[in-house]
Design a protein around this motif. Structure first.
Motif, mmCIF file in Angstrom:
data_model
loop_
_atom_site.group_PDB
_atom_site.id
_atom_site.type_symbol
_atom_site.label_atom_id
_atom_site.label_comp_id
_atom_site.label_asym_id
_atom_site.label_seq_id
_atom_site.Cartn_x
_atom_site.Cartn_y
_atom_site.Cartn_z
ATOM 1 N N ASN A 248 2.207 38.009 -36.088
ATOM 2 C CA ASN A 248 2.775 37.125 -35.070
ATOM 3 C C ASN A 248 2.360 35.672 -35.303
ATOM 4 O OD1 ASN A 248 4.233 39.041 -33.721
ATOM 5 N ND2 ASN A 248 2.649 39.482 -32.209
ATOM 6 N N ALA A 249 1.143 35.461 -35.803
ATOM 7 C CA ALA A 249 0.723 34.104 -36.170
ATOM 8 C C ALA A 249 1.582 33.564 -37.301
ATOM 9 C CB ALA A 249 -0.749 34.105 -36.576
ATOM 10 N N ILE A 250 1.913 34.420 -38.243
ATOM 11 C CA ILE A 250 2.781 34.020 -39.360
ATOM 12 C C ILE A 250 4.141 33.564 -38.858
ATOM 13 C CG2 ILE A 250 4.063 34.941 -41.344
ATOM 14 C CD1 ILE A 250 1.502 36.635 -41.943
ATOM 15 N N LYS A 251 4.684 34.277 -37.876
ATOM 16 C CA LYS A 251 5.980 33.886 -37.322
ATOM 17 C C LYS A 251 5.926 32.486 -36.724
ATOM 18 C CE LYS A 251 7.565 38.558 -36.176
ATOM 19 N NZ LYS A 251 7.957 39.453 -35.075
ATOM 20 N N LEU A 252 4.837 32.188 -36.028
ATOM 21 C CA LEU A 252 4.692 30.852 -35.456
ATOM 22 C C LEU A 252 4.611 29.796 -36.539
ATOM 23 C CD1 LEU A 252 2.141 31.633 -32.598
ATOM 24 C CD2 LEU A 252 4.553 31.042 -32.329
ATOM 25 N N LEU A 253 3.832 30.054 -37.579
ATOM 26 C CA LEU A 253 3.700 29.104 -38.679
ATOM 27 C C LEU A 253 5.045 28.864 -39.353
ATOM 28 C CD1 LEU A 253 0.335 30.327 -40.272
ATOM 29 C CD2 LEU A 253 0.695 28.195 -39.017
ATOM 30 N N GLU A 254 5.808 29.933 -39.554
ATOM 31 C CA GLU A 254 7.109 29.784 -40.206
ATOM 32 C C GLU A 254 8.063 28.925 -39.377
ATOM 33 O OE1 GLU A 254 8.041 33.895 -40.717
ATOM 34 O OE2 GLU A 254 7.361 33.933 -42.813
ATOM 35 N N ASN A 255 7.816 28.855 -38.074
ATOM 36 C CA ASN A 255 8.658 28.035 -37.190
ATOM 37 C C ASN A 255 8.037 26.659 -36.940
ATOM 38 O OD1 ASN A 255 11.131 29.584 -35.802
ATOM 39 N ND2 ASN A 255 9.501 31.055 -36.301
ATOM 40 N N ASN A 256 7.180 26.229 -37.873
ATOM 41 C CA ASN A 256 6.572 24.887 -37.827
ATOM 42 C C ASN A 256 5.693 24.656 -36.607
ATOM 43 O OD1 ASN A 256 7.830 24.349 -40.227
ATOM 44 N ND2 ASN A 256 9.454 23.096 -39.329
ATOM 45 N N GLU A 257 5.106 25.737 -36.078
ATOM 46 C CA GLU A 257 4.161 25.595 -34.974
ATOM 47 C C GLU A 257 2.732 25.488 -35.528
ATOM 48 O OE1 GLU A 257 5.142 25.023 -32.093
ATOM 49 O OE2 GLU A 257 7.211 25.752 -32.095
ATOM 50 N N ILE A 258 1.812 25.056 -34.675
ATOM 51 C CA ILE A 258 0.390 24.966 -35.027
ATOM 52 C C ILE A 258 -0.335 26.141 -34.391
ATOM 53 C CG2 ILE A 258 -1.702 23.555 -34.912
ATOM 54 C CD1 ILE A 258 0.125 21.157 -34.296
ATOM 55 N N ILE A 259 -1.228 26.773 -35.157
ATOM 56 C CA ILE A 259 -2.089 27.809 -34.591
ATOM 57 C C ILE A 259 -3.546 27.421 -34.808
ATOM 58 C CG2 ILE A 259 -0.377 29.619 -35.015
ATOM 59 C CD1 ILE A 259 -2.372 30.646 -37.245
ATOM 60 N N GLY A 260 -4.408 27.926 -33.937
ATOM 61 C CA GLY A 260 -5.841 27.852 -34.163
ATOM 62 C C GLY A 260 -6.283 29.091 -34.910
ATOM 63 N N LEU A 261 -7.376 28.973 -35.649
ATOM 64 C CA LEU A 261 -7.882 30.094 -36.438
ATOM 65 C C LEU A 261 -9.402 30.071 -36.399
ATOM 66 C CD1 LEU A 261 -7.474 32.435 -38.512
ATOM 67 C CD2 LEU A 261 -7.618 30.685 -40.299
ATOM 68 N N LYS A 262 -9.996 31.166 -35.990
ATOM 69 C CA LYS A 262 -11.447 31.301 -36.057
ATOM 70 C C LYS A 262 -11.823 31.810 -37.437
ATOM 71 C CE LYS A 262 -15.427 33.178 -33.562
ATOM 72 N NZ LYS A 262 -15.871 34.065 -32.455
ATOM 73 N N GLY A 263 -12.435 30.939 -38.234
ATOM 74 C CA GLY A 263 -12.838 31.318 -39.577
ATOM 75 C C GLY A 263 -14.238 31.890 -39.590
ATOM 76 N N SER A 264 -14.956 31.723 -40.700
ATOM 77 C CA SER A 264 -16.305 32.267 -40.799
ATOM 78 C C SER A 264 -17.351 31.311 -40.245
ATOM 79 C CB SER A 264 -16.636 32.602 -42.265
ATOM 80 O OG SER A 264 -16.627 31.422 -43.049
ATOM 81 N N SER A 265 -17.053 29.995 -40.256
ATOM 82 C CA SER A 265 -18.082 29.034 -39.844
ATOM 83 C C SER A 265 -17.544 27.979 -38.881
ATOM 84 C CB SER A 265 -18.669 28.343 -41.080
ATOM 85 O OG SER A 265 -17.663 27.712 -41.846
ATOM 86 N N GLY A 266 -16.398 28.268 -38.250
ATOM 87 C CA GLY A 266 -15.856 27.337 -37.274
ATOM 88 C C GLY A 266 -14.357 27.540 -37.088
ATOM 89 N N TYR A 267 -13.853 26.983 -36.012
ATOM 90 C CA TYR A 267 -12.420 27.046 -35.744
ATOM 91 C C TYR A 267 -11.673 26.036 -36.604
ATOM 92 C CZ TYR A 267 -12.178 30.329 -31.857
ATOM 93 O OH TYR A 267 -12.170 31.471 -31.098
ATOM 94 N N GLN A 268 -10.445 26.428 -36.986
ATOM 95 C CA GLN A 268 -9.576 25.557 -37.770
ATOM 96 C C GLN A 268 -8.202 25.483 -37.115
ATOM 97 O OE1 GLN A 268 -10.150 27.981 -41.347
ATOM 98 N NE2 GLN A 268 -11.196 26.272 -42.323
ATOM 99 N N LEU A 269 -7.463 24.428 -37.444
ATOM 100 C CA LEU A 269 -6.067 24.292 -37.029
ATOM 101 C C LEU A 269 -5.195 24.421 -38.268
ATOM 102 C CD1 LEU A 269 -6.410 21.283 -34.553
ATOM 103 C CD2 LEU A 269 -6.188 23.709 -33.962
ATOM 104 N N VAL A 270 -4.111 25.174 -38.145
ATOM 105 C CA VAL A 270 -3.292 25.545 -39.299
ATOM 106 C C VAL A 270 -1.822 25.295 -38.997
ATOM 107 C CG1 VAL A 270 -2.715 27.405 -40.913
ATOM 108 C CG2 VAL A 270 -4.975 27.377 -39.821
ATOM 109 N N CYS A 271 -1.113 24.738 -39.987
ATOM 110 C CA CYS A 271 0.342 24.576 -39.869
ATOM 111 C C CYS A 271 0.924 24.361 -41.266
ATOM 112 C CB CYS A 271 0.715 23.410 -38.955
ATOM 113 S SG CYS A 271 0.297 21.774 -39.597
ATOM 114 N N LYS A 272 2.249 24.396 -41.351
ATOM 115 C CA LYS A 272 2.919 24.124 -42.628
ATOM 116 C C LYS A 272 2.810 22.642 -42.972
ATOM 117 C CE LYS A 272 6.983 25.925 -43.414
ATOM 118 N NZ LYS A 272 8.387 26.372 -43.228
ATOM 119 N N PRO A 273 2.776 22.302 -44.271
ATOM 120 C CA PRO A 273 2.682 20.895 -44.689
ATOM 121 C C PRO A 273 4.044 20.213 -44.695
ATOM 122 C CG PRO A 273 2.556 22.322 -46.608
ATOM 123 C CD PRO A 273 2.651 23.226 -45.413
ATOM 124 N N VAL A 274 4.608 20.076 -43.501
ATOM 125 C CA VAL A 274 5.904 19.405 -43.329
ATOM 126 C C VAL A 274 5.755 18.373 -42.216
ATOM 127 C CG1 VAL A 274 7.264 21.363 -44.153
ATOM 128 C CG2 VAL A 274 6.698 21.190 -41.720
#
Length: 803
Positions: A248-274
């Motif tokens: 479901n996160a992938i679907k949001l990314l494919e629609n040019n949305e931003i998601i948050g992501l809890k990684g191993s050492s902190g939260y990140q923000l992720v989106c397509k490079p457009v």
């Protein structure tokens, strides 16, 4: 024979005890191995020759990710062995049967020892990027960990970010919250995951779940946006396992949305490079112009967009997985990297990154924070901060993050002799808390160095080790300020470190100096203050184990011993002491802190100093004439700003070094068009006059300013050519000043440091030219040349002072 072997180095968290078990069994030895906090303790029974061969092997063979400082062996007798067993009684599940034996029946891994770390600073590993074996398993649809986003083994995964205390065992990490399933429990006893403390899977480990932030708060009136998100996720909203959430996160990314992501050492923000997604991300972070880094699935994907040399490939694929600044081959949309000539590229450090990149393609992956604030590690804080923003959802897991760390940032510098250096812009995840080793016994006191303000780090030092913290940020931000205090306490607890001496910058208004003074007063400890540029050069000396050198320190600002603002310094260092043998000439600037942002203002101040008052606005001239908010500086950083504005390249620093970066880019464009030559006749040669006052040398930056002004406005030399000429003139000035100091001091070693030497063109040309004239040249390679490295220099100051 019974031998006790102690192995010191980075030997925890890399499967070192299973490695010892395997090797000891191959050699036919019996005994035990355990962690003892700062090292690994091995007791072996066998023939003396075999034990000696085994010990030699330990010096040259070790698991990936480990490194060995020393291997020490001693013979123990039966009485000492009995005393050793008495101390091990709690480490065995059936201790009596073992204690009564003359010797153990086999080689065994036993529980770690809770030890006093006061006699040693332990070497502990940073977080380790996902290994090739785990990556293959995660992508193999026949493997039981297929698509498990947090896959890891004894050779990879989080380390320092999940550590509660040393020694490193599952029960002393955030993994204590997850009980192993039967399959993982079996694997924990054998094979590649033998004693892998982060072992987990779909059935027992931390799992990702998705939360839709745009649906959390009913007070959000953006109803149409809510409907759009529901439509995106409507077809698959079961979220019944970790990978359903990922889909479901992938679907949001494919629609040019931003998601948050809890990684191993902190939260990140992720989106397509457009452009569409990047603009929304800039709004969410409050980041107007600074380029974003882009994550790729693999090296082949990176090479579609970037030129990658062998050193850059080595850094990208290293276990640290840093962001590496690469020359652009194919650009992304403008809002991704803006005007930068580089793409900050990196590879997945955890499985979830690879799953997202494989599904969507290259992704902007950046720290989840507002600009200049600390990276977020707390679930509730992330949700509070980004709900009702353009971040639509967050992928979360329930494993605690104990220590926040941003991604490390590196770049390469290629010299004329073919050598390529790997250098830091930011040292954090993947490298922290690895120490800087000095080449001698070092200090007998436990030192806490508070660093600087702008790119804050602190360092612990004891004996022959300096442990720099991760990059923290600007201490003028309350969150960063608070983070520094918390992390110092956390490091002190992890390392059982009680400082005995405090050291900081001598600037009377620095936050770091204020905090150091408060700490000193609270604990009744002596405090020492080190001049800013002195500390820059000492940071190089610490890395290289030097006791003397000529130091060239170029940066934007630093409080000088004469009360002026330094930034273009030529020093002679001997032991802990320095003498300022030369500097760039002083210029009066007005505007206070605004001068570091407003390059046009700085240019007008240079016009005024050069005697061109007719080109200075009335308000600036009045401020300078009446000494209103005026300071005197030798700063090279401000000279870069001035020349950038003078050549109509950039007038403002919306982020640190923006004007200097643009000026360097213009110079590289000229170099590329002319074969990167620095031979006569290719560019307009400029000269910076050097004046001598007694035994002190002053490089007249106004003479350089006047030449550039004339060449641009009267002779109509192109800005790119003059940008290159400016870099070469600075290189020439450095060489001439170092020659004068060498003649005076008889010193041949030169250390280059300070944020200005993050400029690849200036750094490479300077090293090449100094080498041509017979100098031995040293630069920062283990910590950044900028302010994030000065805590190491401060610590080394006290080491040298104690010697």
């Amino acid at each position: 024979m019974i031998y006790k072997i102690t192995v010191k180095g980075a030997v925890q968290g890399v499967g070192y005890r299973p490695f010892i078990l395997k090797k000891a069994t191959e050699y036919g030895l019996k005994g035990f191995v355990r962690n003892i906090g700062a090292a690994v303790d091995i007791l072996v029974f066998g023939e003396e020759k075999i034990i000696i061969d085994f010990t030699r092997m330990l010096e040259s063979e070790y698991p990936s990710g480990a490194f060995i400082l020393s291997v020490e062996k001693t013979i123990i007798d039966k009485a000492e062995y009995d005393r050793y067993l008495d101390g091990l009684s709690s480490a065995f599940s059936n201790s009596n049967s073992i204690h009564n034996l003359e010797e153990p029946l086999q080689f065994t891994i036993i529980d770690s020892k809770e030890v006093d770390l006061s006699s040693e600073l332990p070497v502990f590993l940073p977080d380790i990027g996902i290994c090739d074996d785990c990556m293959s398993e995660m992508l193999d649809d026949s493997d039981r960990r297929y698509n498990y986003p947090l896959i890891s083994c004894a050779s990879c995964g989080p380390r320092i970010s999940i550590l509660d205390k040393l020694p490193y065992d599952r029960k002393t990490t955030a993994m204590i919250d997850f009980e192993m399933c039967p399959d993982c429990a079996r694997e924990y006893k054998t094979g590649r995951r033998l004693h892998a403390q982060t072992i987990s899977c779909h059935n027992c480990g931390p799992q990702y779940e998705i939360k839709y932030l745009s649906l959390i708060n009913d007070s959000d009136n953006n109803t149409n946006n809510k409907i759009d998100i529901i439509n995106i996720i409507r077809n698959d909203i079961s979220d019944n396992n970790s990978y359903d959430s990922v889909k479901n996160a992938i679907k949001l990314l494919e629609n040019n949305e931003i998601i948050g992501l809890k990684g191993s050492s902190g939260y990140q923000l992720v989106c397509k490079p457009v452009n569409d997604a990047a603009l929304k991300l800039r709004n969410a972070k409050g980041r107007e112009k600074k380029p974003f880094a882009v994550m790729f699935s693999d090296i082949d994907s990176i090479e579609e967009y970037c030129f990658v040399n062998s050193k850059e490939k080595e850094l990208l694929k290293s276990s640290a997985r840093p962001i590496v600044l690469l020359n652009t081959k194919e650009s992304f949309d403008y809002e991704v990297c803006k005007d930068s000539r580089y793409i900050g590229a990196f590879l997945p450090s955890v499985g979830i990154h690879r799953l997202l990149c494989d599904a969507v393609g290259p992704l902007i992956v950046t720290s989840a924070n507002r600009s200049d604030e600390p990276i977020i590690i707390d679930d509730d804080i992330f949700i509070k901060e980004f709900t009702n923003t353009q971040v639509q959802a967050v992928l979360m897991h329930k494993r605690r993050i104990n220590m926040p760390q941003d991604d490390s940032v590196m770049y390469t510098c290629t010299l004329r002799n073919g050598n390529t250096l790997g250098l830091f812009t930011r040292r954090a995840r993947g490298f922290v808390p690895l120490p800087v080793y000095t080449s001698y016994s070092g200090t007998s006191s436990r030192i806490l160095a508070f660093g600087g303000d702008l790119k804050s780090t602190f360092s612990l030092a004891y004996k022959d080790k300096i442990i720099p913290s991760q990059y923290l940020g600007d201490l003028r931000d309350y969150g960063v300020n608070d983070n520094l205090k918390r992390l110092i306490s956390q490091y002190e607890r992890l390392y059982k470190f009680a400082p005995e001496k405090i050291v900081c910058d001598m600037h009377p208004l620095y936050e770091s100096a204020r905090m150091a003074t408060e700490y000193s007063d609270k604990h009744n400890l002596p405090i020492y203050k080190v001049q800013h540029h002195h500390a820059h050069i000492l940071s190089v000396m610490a890395e290289k184990g030097l006791k003397s050198c000529i130091g060239v320190s170029f940066d934007g600002t630093g409080y000088g011993v004469d009360g002026n603002i330094w930034g273009g310094e030529f020093m002679y260092l001997s032991g802990a002491d320095f003498e300022r043998d030369g500097h760039m000439s002083y210029v009066n600037l007005c505007g206070g802190d605004n001068a570091s942002r407003n390059a046009k203002l700085v240019k007008e101040c240079y016009y005024n100093a050069a005697g061109y008052s007719e080109k200075v606005s009335a308000i600036i001239r009045a401020a300078l004439d009446n000494n209103i908010n005026v300071f005197t500086t030798s700063s090279i950083g401000r000279l870069f700003d001035c020349i950038s504005s003078l050549l109509r390249i950039r007038d403002e620093n919306s982020f640190e070094g923006e004007c200097a970066i643009a000026l360097e880019k213009a110079a590289w464009e000229f170099a590329k068009a002319n074969g990167s030559s620095d031979s006569e006749g290719i560019y307009r040669e400029l000269n910076c006059d050097i004046l001598q006052e007694n035994d002190h040398f002053i490089a007249d930056q106004l003479s350089l300013f006047k030449q550039i002004e004339k060449a641009f406005y009267q002779d109509e030399i192109p800005s790119n050519e003059l940008a290159f000429s400016f870099h070469m003139a600075l290189t020439d000035t450095i060489v001439r000043m170092c020659q004068l100091i060498r003649n005076k001091r008889g010193e041949n070693k030169v250390c280059l440091s300070g944020g200005v030497f993050g400029n690849r063109l200036l750094l490479s040309k300077t090293i090449d030219r100094l080498s041509d004239f017979g100098f031995d040249v040293y630069v920062n390679e283990q910590v950044p040349a900028g302010d994030a490295g000065i805590s190491v220099g401060q610590a080394y100051y006290l080491m040298l002072k104690e010697e």
